[in-house]
Design an enzyme around this catalytic site. Structure first.
Site, PDB file in Angstrom:
ATOM      1  N   LYS A  53      35.893  58.766  59.349  1.00  0.00           N
ATOM      2  CA  LYS A  53      35.305  59.722  58.399  1.00  0.00           C
ATOM      3  C   LYS A  53      36.366  60.157  57.391  1.00  0.00           C
ATOM      4  O   LYS A  53      36.137  60.141  56.183  1.00  0.00           O
ATOM      5  CB  LYS A  53      34.739  60.947  59.145  1.00  0.00           C
ATOM      6  CG  LYS A  53      33.429  60.648  59.870  1.00  0.00           C
ATOM      7  CD  LYS A  53      33.036  61.745  60.846  1.00  0.00           C
ATOM      8  CE  LYS A  53      31.845  61.317  61.701  1.00  0.00           C
ATOM      9  NZ  LYS A  53      31.539  62.241  62.795  1.00  0.00           N
ATOM     10  N   GLN A  97      33.210  67.788  65.767  1.00  0.00           N
ATOM     11  CA  GLN A  97      32.958  66.497  66.415  1.00  0.00           C
ATOM     12  C   GLN A  97      32.484  66.721  67.857  1.00  0.00           C
ATOM     13  O   GLN A  97      33.135  67.408  68.631  1.00  0.00           O
ATOM     14  CB  GLN A  97      34.246  65.646  66.379  1.00  0.00           C
ATOM     15  CG  GLN A  97      34.064  64.233  66.924  1.00  0.00           C
ATOM     16  CD  GLN A  97      33.088  63.384  66.108  1.00  0.00           C
ATOM     17  OE1 GLN A  97      33.126  63.379  64.885  1.00  0.00           O
ATOM     18  NE2 GLN A  97      32.194  62.673  66.783  1.00  0.00           N
ATOM     19  N   ASP A 120      26.462  68.406  58.819  1.00  0.00           N
ATOM     20  CA  ASP A 120      25.917  67.558  59.883  1.00  0.00           C
ATOM     21  C   ASP A 120      24.430  67.846  60.110  1.00  0.00           C
ATOM     22  O   ASP A 120      23.748  67.102  60.804  1.00  0.00           O
ATOM     23  CB  ASP A 120      26.686  67.810  61.196  1.00  0.00           C
ATOM     24  CG  ASP A 120      27.525  66.604  61.600  1.00  0.00           C
ATOM     25  OD1 ASP A 120      27.303  65.516  61.046  1.00  0.00           O
ATOM     26  OD2 ASP A 120      28.403  66.773  62.468  1.00  0.00           O
TER      27      ASP A 120
END
Ligand code: NDP
Length: 291
Positions: A53, A97, A120
Site C-alpha cells: 500500500k 491494518q 477503508d
C-alpha cells in the site's frame, strides 16, 4: 470455451492514470492526499499488505506514513493515537491494518476513526450509508470487484450473483453493491456462508460467483455452471518448496476453471491490486472532500 483472465493489474493501471488529473488539481491547492496506516504486531501477511500500500502511495506522489506498534500495545494507547490522527490535517485517511491482537476490541478501534477519514469504509456510518444505497466510503475490496466488472464491461443486471462469505469487510458489503440499482449492479444476489446448506447447489445456479471465504482452492469447475464468471477474492498461503516456503492461491481451483468458466480473476494479480487502487481512490476522495 475460451476463459478470459480478468486482470486486476491491467484494470488498476488504467485507474491510476485516471487519478492523475485529480491529484494534480489537489497539488495546485497545496494539498497532498495523505494516509496514516496503523500496523500492530508482526503478522507477515499484514506487513506485506502495508508495504505494498505505501509503495503504491509513494509511486503516485501521495503521502503515507506507517505507525508500527508492538503486539502488546494497549487499547487505550491505540485509541488515543487514532484521536490524534483524526485531528491531524496532514492525514486525509486513516487505515488500521487488520487483524488486531485478540486483547484489542477491533470494532471499538474502527468505530473511533472519524468517518470522514475512514478510507477503508469499515465505520458503521459508512456501512450504513452503503446499506441505504447512498454510498460514501465503500470498503476497498468489494468496491474493487465492482470496478473489475466496469473495466471489462460485465453488466450484472438480470444476472444471478452468488457470494460465498459474509464478513463485514468483503462478503456483506459486496452483496449490497451487487444488489444496488445501477448500471453495473442490479443483480439478484444470494449471500452464502458456513450456515448454507448444500452450498454448491447455489454456486451451480450462479451466473457470477464471488468467492470470499479464505479456503484454498475450495471451488472447482464441477461446482459452477459452464460459462459462468468467477471472481476470486481469497488469498491463501499454501506450503511450497520454493524459497519463500509458500505460494498464494485463491478460493478457486484456477486451473480447473480454464475452459469451463467464461472469465476468472487470478490470484495473485486479480482483486488484490484492485483493493489497493480503491484505497488510493478513497484517499484522493477524502482529500477532495476535506482538504
Ligand atoms: P473472514 O474469515 O472474515 O470471513 C469468511 C467468510 O466465509 C465467513 O462469512 C464464513 O462464514 C465464510 N466461510 C468460511 N468457510 C466457509 C465454507 N466452507 N462454506 C461457506 N462459507 C464459509 O474472511 P474475510 O472476508 O476477511 O476474507 C476472505 C478471504 O478474502 C480471505 O482469503 C482473505 O485473505 C481474502 N481477502 C482478500 C483481499 C484482497 O485484497 N484480495 C482483501 C480482504 C480479504 P461464517 O460467517 O459463518 O463464519
Amino acid at each position: 470455451m475460451k476463459t478470459l483472465t480478468l486482470s486486476g493489474l491491467d484494470a488498476s493501471k488504467s485507474l491510476y492514470k485516471s487519478y492523475l488529473p485529480r491529484i494534480e488539481r489537489l497539488n495546485k491547492k497545496n494539498i497532498q492526499p495523505g494516509l496514516a496506516v496503523i500496523l500492530v504486531g508482526n503478522n507477515p501477511a499484514s506487513q506485506v499488505y502495508v508495504k505494498s500500500k505505501s509503495t503504491r502511495f509513494h509511486k503516485m506522489g501521495l503521502f503515507s506514513e506507517t505507525f508500527k506498534y508492538k503486539e502488546n500495545i494497549s487499547e487505550v494507547q491505540l485509541l488515543s493515537k487514532i484521536e490524534e490522527l483524526n485531528k491531524n490535517k496532514k492525514f486525509h485517511g486513516i487505515l488500521v491494518q487488520l487483524p488486531l491482537p485478540k486483547h484489542i476490541n477491533s470494532e471499538l478501534v474502527l468505530n473511533s476513526i472519524d468517518p470522514k477519514k475512514d478510507v477503508d469504509g469499515f465505520h458503521p456510518y459508512n456501512l450504513g450509508c452503503l446499506a441505504i444505497g447512498k454510498p460514501s466510503f465503500v470498503p476497498c475490496t468489494p468496491k474493487g470487484v465492482m470496478r473489475i466488472f466496469e473495466h471489462y464491461n460485465i453488466k450484472l443486471s438480470g444476472k444471478h450473483v452468488v457470494i460465498v462469505g459474509r464478513s463485514n469487510i468483503v462478503g456483506r458489503p459486496q452483496s449490497i453493491l451487487t444488489s444496488l440499482k445501477g448500471p453495473y449492479s442490479n443483480a439478484t444476489t444470494t449471500l452464502c456462508h458456513s450456515g448454507t446448506k448444500d452450498l454448491f447447489n447455489y454456486t451451480l445456479m450462479a451466473d457470477i460467483v464471488i468467492l470470499a471465504l479464505g479456503s484454498p482452492e475450495f471451488l472447482s469447475n464441477e461446482n459452477i455452471k459452464k460459462g459462468s464468471i468467477v471472481i476470486d477474492v481469497g488469498i491463501n498461503r499454501v506450503p511450497d518448496s520454493n524459497k519463500k516456503g509458500y505460494r498464494l492461491v485463491g478460493d478457486a481451483d484456477f486451473s480447473s476453471m480454464i475452459g469451463h468458466a467464461s472469465a476468472i480473476t487470478p490470484v495473485p494479480g486479480g482483486i488484490g491490486p484492485m483493493t489497493i487502487a480503491m484505497l488510493v481512490e478513497n484517499t484522493i476522495e477524502a482529500a477532495e472532500n476535506n482538504g
